[in-house]
Design a protein around this motif. Structure first.
Motif, PDB file in Angstrom:
ATOM      1  N   PHE A 169      11.100  26.295 -20.738  1.00  0.00           N
ATOM      2  CA  PHE A 169      12.042  25.567 -19.948  1.00  0.00           C
ATOM      3  C   PHE A 169      11.908  26.199 -18.514  1.00  0.00           C
ATOM      4  O   PHE A 169      11.826  25.268 -17.728  1.00  0.00           O
ATOM      5  N   ARG A 170      11.680  27.432 -18.210  1.00  0.00           N
ATOM      6  CA  ARG A 170      11.657  27.854 -16.873  1.00  0.00           C
ATOM      7  C   ARG A 170      10.481  27.195 -16.184  1.00  0.00           C
ATOM      8  O   ARG A 170      10.630  26.923 -14.916  1.00  0.00           O
ATOM      9  N   TRP A 171       9.255  26.958 -16.894  1.00  0.00           N
ATOM     10  CA  TRP A 171       8.180  26.670 -16.270  1.00  0.00           C
ATOM     11  C   TRP A 171       8.446  25.075 -15.896  1.00  0.00           C
ATOM     12  O   TRP A 171       7.975  24.530 -14.858  1.00  0.00           O
ATOM     13  N   VAL A 172       9.120  24.395 -16.728  1.00  0.00           N
ATOM     14  CA  VAL A 172       9.434  23.072 -16.589  1.00  0.00           C
ATOM     15  C   VAL A 172      10.406  23.044 -15.231  1.00  0.00           C
ATOM     16  O   VAL A 172      10.077  22.216 -14.309  1.00  0.00           O
ATOM     17  N   LEU A 173      11.392  24.031 -15.170  1.00  0.00           N
ATOM     18  CA  LEU A 173      12.096  23.732 -14.085  1.00  0.00           C
ATOM     19  C   LEU A 173      11.472  24.300 -12.843  1.00  0.00           C
ATOM     20  O   LEU A 173      11.637  23.668 -11.827  1.00  0.00           O
ATOM     21  N   ALA A 174      10.313  25.304 -12.988  1.00  0.00           N
ATOM     22  CA  ALA A 174       9.776  25.685 -11.773  1.00  0.00           C
ATOM     23  C   ALA A 174       8.883  24.679 -11.191  1.00  0.00           C
ATOM     24  O   ALA A 174       8.755  24.223 -10.150  1.00  0.00           O
ATOM     25  N   THR A 175       8.282  23.705 -12.247  1.00  0.00           N
ATOM     26  CA  THR A 175       7.527  22.742 -11.939  1.00  0.00           C
ATOM     27  C   THR A 175       8.157  21.445 -11.121  1.00  0.00           C
ATOM     28  O   THR A 175       7.870  21.099 -10.328  1.00  0.00           O
ATOM     29  N   ALA A 176       9.411  21.227 -11.890  1.00  0.00           N
ATOM     30  CA  ALA A 176      10.327  20.185 -11.306  1.00  0.00           C
ATOM     31  C   ALA A 176      10.548  20.852  -9.789  1.00  0.00           C
ATOM     32  O   ALA A 176      10.543  19.744  -8.858  1.00  0.00           O
ATOM     33  N   ALA A 177      11.056  22.154  -9.758  1.00  0.00           N
ATOM     34  CA  ALA A 177      11.521  22.576  -8.501  1.00  0.00           C
ATOM     35  C   ALA A 177      10.362  22.411  -7.346  1.00  0.00           C
ATOM     36  O   ALA A 177      10.773  21.969  -6.209  1.00  0.00           O
ATOM     37  N   ILE A 178       9.106  22.646  -7.834  1.00  0.00           N
ATOM     38  CA  ILE A 178       8.153  22.565  -6.844  1.00  0.00           C
ATOM     39  C   ILE A 178       7.873  21.173  -6.450  1.00  0.00           C
ATOM     40  O   ILE A 178       7.616  20.794  -5.259  1.00  0.00           O
ATOM     41  N   GLY A 179       7.752  20.167  -7.413  1.00  0.00           N
ATOM     42  CA  GLY A 179       7.823  18.679  -7.323  1.00  0.00           C
ATOM     43  C   GLY A 179       8.631  18.344  -6.209  1.00  0.00           C
ATOM     44  O   GLY A 179       8.293  17.593  -5.274  1.00  0.00           O
ATOM     45  N   VAL A 180      10.188  18.725  -6.522  1.00  0.00           N
ATOM     46  CA  VAL A 180      10.941  18.412  -5.535  1.00  0.00           C
ATOM     47  C   VAL A 180      10.857  18.550  -4.113  1.00  0.00           C
ATOM     48  O   VAL A 180      10.747  17.783  -3.303  1.00  0.00           O
ATOM     49  N   LEU A 181      10.239  20.057  -4.117  1.00  0.00           N
ATOM     50  CA  LEU A 181      10.070  20.576  -2.739  1.00  0.00           C
ATOM     51  C   LEU A 181       9.094  19.720  -2.089  1.00  0.00           C
ATOM     52  O   LEU A 181       8.973  19.715  -0.793  1.00  0.00           O
ATOM     53  N   LEU A 182       8.131  19.443  -2.842  1.00  0.00           N
ATOM     54  CA  LEU A 182       6.717  18.802  -2.319  1.00  0.00           C
ATOM     55  C   LEU A 182       7.234  17.472  -1.748  1.00  0.00           C
ATOM     56  O   LEU A 182       6.953  17.103  -0.620  1.00  0.00           O
ATOM     57  N   VAL A 183       8.000  16.743  -2.550  1.00  0.00           N
ATOM     58  CA  VAL A 183       8.486  15.351  -2.365  1.00  0.00           C
ATOM     59  C   VAL A 183       9.220  15.470  -1.100  1.00  0.00           C
ATOM     60  O   VAL A 183       9.165  14.814  -0.200  1.00  0.00           O
ATOM     61  N   ALA A 184      10.102  16.290  -1.171  1.00  0.00           N
ATOM     62  CA  ALA A 184      11.184  16.590   0.139  1.00  0.00           C
ATOM     63  C   ALA A 184      10.322  16.905   1.402  1.00  0.00           C
ATOM     64  O   ALA A 184      10.615  16.002   2.346  1.00  0.00           O
ATOM     65  N   GLY A 185       9.250  17.808   1.186  1.00  0.00           N
ATOM     66  CA  GLY A 185       8.424  18.028   2.433  1.00  0.00           C
ATOM     67  C   GLY A 185       7.729  16.999   2.786  1.00  0.00           C
ATOM     68  O   GLY A 185       7.786  16.455   4.238  1.00  0.00           O
ATOM     69  N   LEU A 186       7.327  16.177   2.044  1.00  0.00           N
ATOM     70  CA  LEU A 186       6.451  14.917   2.431  1.00  0.00           C
ATOM     71  C   LEU A 186       7.452  13.879   3.033  1.00  0.00           C
ATOM     72  O   LEU A 186       7.000  13.388   4.007  1.00  0.00           O
ATOM     73  N   VAL A 187       8.552  13.800   2.380  1.00  0.00           N
ATOM     74  CA  VAL A 187       9.517  12.740   2.920  1.00  0.00           C
ATOM     75  C   VAL A 187      10.062  13.201   4.412  1.00  0.00           C
ATOM     76  O   VAL A 187       9.942  12.254   5.424  1.00  0.00           O
ATOM     77  N   THR A 188      10.259  14.465   4.648  1.00  0.00           N
ATOM     78  CA  THR A 188      10.541  15.019   5.724  1.00  0.00           C
ATOM     79  C   THR A 188       9.471  14.740   6.879  1.00  0.00           C
ATOM     80  O   THR A 188       9.891  14.275   7.888  1.00  0.00           O
ATOM     81  N   SER A 189       8.171  15.145   6.126  1.00  0.00           N
ATOM     82  CA  SER A 189       7.135  14.996   7.162  1.00  0.00           C
ATOM     83  C   SER A 189       7.039  13.384   7.624  1.00  0.00           C
ATOM     84  O   SER A 189       6.810  13.102   8.946  1.00  0.00           O
ATOM     85  N   TYR A 190       7.094  12.602   6.711  1.00  0.00           N
ATOM     86  CA  TYR A 190       7.015  11.098   6.927  1.00  0.00           C
ATOM     87  C   TYR A 190       8.040  10.663   7.884  1.00  0.00           C
ATOM     88  O   TYR A 190       7.832   9.821   8.581  1.00  0.00           O
ATOM     89  N   LEU A 191       9.274  11.031   7.483  1.00  0.00           N
ATOM     90  CA  LEU A 191      10.363  10.600   8.350  1.00  0.00           C
ATOM     91  C   LEU A 191      10.285  11.109   9.770  1.00  0.00           C
ATOM     92  O   LEU A 191      10.460  10.302  10.769  1.00  0.00           O
ATOM     93  N   GLN A 192       9.638  12.290   9.970  1.00  0.00           N
ATOM     94  CA  GLN A 192       9.597  12.935  11.444  1.00  0.00           C
ATOM     95  C   GLN A 192       8.513  11.961  12.070  1.00  0.00           C
ATOM     96  O   GLN A 192       8.801  11.473  13.291  1.00  0.00           O
ATOM     97  N   ARG A 193       7.475  11.742  11.340  1.00  0.00           N
ATOM     98  CA  ARG A 193       6.334  11.015  11.897  1.00  0.00           C
ATOM     99  C   ARG A 193       6.819   9.530  12.347  1.00  0.00           C
ATOM    100  O   ARG A 193       6.549   9.114  13.382  1.00  0.00           O
ATOM    101  N   GLN A 194       7.559   8.937  11.568  1.00  0.00           N
ATOM    102  CA  GLN A 194       8.226   7.513  11.723  1.00  0.00           C
ATOM    103  C   GLN A 194       8.877   7.828  12.879  1.00  0.00           C
ATOM    104  O   GLN A 194       8.907   6.815  13.741  1.00  0.00           O
ATOM    105  N   ASN A 195       9.778   8.585  12.855  1.00  0.00           N
ATOM    106  CA  ASN A 195      10.691   8.906  14.242  1.00  0.00           C
ATOM    107  C   ASN A 195      10.201   8.942  15.530  1.00  0.00           C
ATOM    108  O   ASN A 195      10.399   8.367  16.215  1.00  0.00           O
ATOM    109  N   LEU A 196       8.896   9.799  15.476  1.00  0.00           N
ATOM    110  CA  LEU A 196       8.149   9.845  16.549  1.00  0.00           C
ATOM    111  C   LEU A 196       7.429   8.550  17.001  1.00  0.00           C
ATOM    112  O   LEU A 196       7.417   8.169  18.036  1.00  0.00           O
TER     113      LEU A 196
END
Lengths: 181, 248
Positions: B81-108
């Motif tokens: 369960f902890r592995w699933v949580l950890a993987t999900a957390a990494i996934g969420v962080l990755l997606v959040a990072g990509l989205v933030t990066s994409y939004l920043q690029r779009q904004n620019l």
């Protein structure tokens, strides 16, 4: 000699539990007093521990945790219930008493070597289960008083009291067997 | 202290459970008392004998293997369960990072487009020939763009408004051809840019760009951008007129 408390342990269940297998089995066999029940007891202990490992606080004493599960499993088993029902009530709230010492046989009488192993094993088998387990945890597993208290889920004072009485009972039993022999 | 009292401490001493100063005191006594040292020796031997006798039972290899199979390669549920949580957390962080990066690029990118449009507005008005088709008549201006840009558009009827059409020209934004219309209101010039929507990616919104009021929206595949130094209220009114023309 009982050693100081185990250092904090980290790892997967398999990494932590596998090295304890032989000693847990030995302890289980002493409690259950036959191979079949001992195997059932160890197997059930490992299954319960594996299931509950998520709740085990990493870094605390894994060995005491495993022994506690094994012991609780034994006490609630048919063999365990039968064994504990035959145990005479002992006032365990008292600390280790001088009485226990004065009841002890003379040092010469309890001077026992490896030639008397069978005799000693028979005396251990005959001990009430709560005396047998505390002797084994201290002398065979070399647990500290604190670790024994964690395993048996009793205060350290009770461990000291019980251990003192268990030793006195064992010495007395050995003495009688030596005299008969 | 009597020997009985010392002997009462012997087990704890041999178990290594006495405090350091108690250990030292008992050590000293044992060196000088034959009875107690003999007792201690007997207890040590007894402890050793119990240990040897206690190590009596060994599990069979078959049983060991059976239990090992049950626990091997099976991370407990908690860990799984902890592995699933950890993987999900990494996934969420990755997606959040990509989205933030994409939004920043779009904004620019969008900021860059707004700046270019403001530049076009200023440079056109600074030119001696700001428009290529000079007319206040929308029916003259709109046909003028035919064949010059790859789309068509509707212009609003300005009757009964303070706005006047001044003219238009073909313009380019990042090599994309579009229409640049100039309207006037109370001596203020307002640029209206029209581009294919898929070529000019801007979110619908009103903003300020270098003190110019800017309004933008998309309709029917076209991106409209209104830029001018008129009041935001006038910009809004012209926007409403252009939107209503788009619906016509």
């Amino acid at each position: 000699m009982c050693v100081s408390a185990e250092p904090p342990q980290f790892g997967t269940f398999e990494e932590l539990a596998t090295p304890l297998f032989a000693q847990l089995y030995n302890f289980a066999h002493w409690l259950a007093q036959n191979r079949e029940d001992a195997e059932d007891l160890v197997q059930e202990t490992y299954i319960k521990a594996l299931r509950g490992f998520g709740s085990f606080e990493q870094g605390t004493n894994f060995r005491a945790w495993m022994y506690r599960i094994l012991r609780n499993t034994f006490l609630t088993s048919r063999t365990g219930l039968r064994a504990t029902m035959t145990v005479a009530l002992v006032d365990e709230d008292e600390g280790p008493s001088v009485q226990a010492t004065t009841d002890r046989q003379t040092p010469e009488a309890t001077l026992i070597d490896r030639d008397h192993r069978d005799l000693l094993q028979a005396a251990l088998e005959e001990l009430p289960v709560h005396f047998r387990e505390v002797i084994l945890l201290c002398e065979v597993e070399e647990m500290s008083y604190q670790e024994m208290a964690d395993t048996l889920n009793v205060p350290i004072g009770t461990v000291m009291s019980r251990l003192s009485r268990a030793r006195a009972a064992l010495r007395s039993s050995v003495q009688k067997k030596l005299q008969k022999a | 202290m009597s020997c009985d009292q010392w002997q009462a401490q012997l087990d704890a001493y041999l178990d290594g459970e006495l405090l350091a100063d108690q250990m030292r005191s008992l050590d000293t006594h044992l060196r000088t008392c034959p009875a107690c040292s003999s007792d201690a020796l007997a207890r040590v031997q007894f402890k050793r004998a119990v240990k040897t006798a206690g190590l009596r039972f060994a599990p069979s290899p078959k049983f060991r293997s059976q239990v090992h199979k049950q626990i091997a390669d099976k991370p407990p549920r908690g860990w799984r369960f902890r592995w699933v949580l950890a993987t999900a957390a990494i996934g969420v962080l990755l997606v959040a990072g990509l989205v933030t990066s994409y939004l920043q690029r779009q904004n620019l990118v969008q900021q860059h487009l707004y700046s270019e449009l403001a530049d076009l507005h200023v440079s056109t008005l600074a030119s001696s020939n700001p428009v290529d088709v000079v007319s206040t008549d929308r029916h003259t201006v709109k046909p003028w763009f035919q064949g010059k840009i790859p789309f068509t558009f509707n212009l609003p009827d300005l009757q009964n408004t303070d706005f006047a059409l001044f003219g238009g020209r073909v313009t380019y934004l990042g090599q994309v051809p579009g229409a640049h219309l100039i309207y006037q209101i109370r001596k203020h010039n307002i640029s209206v840019f029209i581009f294919p929507e898929d070529m000019v990616q801007l979110g619908d919104r009103a903003k300020k760009e270098r003190s110019f009021s800017v309004e933008t929206w998309a309709r029917d595949g076209l991106r409209y951008v209104v830029v001018g130094d008129a009041s935001p209220d006038d910009i809004q009114k012209l926007t409403a007129l252009l939107k209503s023309a788009g619906q016509a």
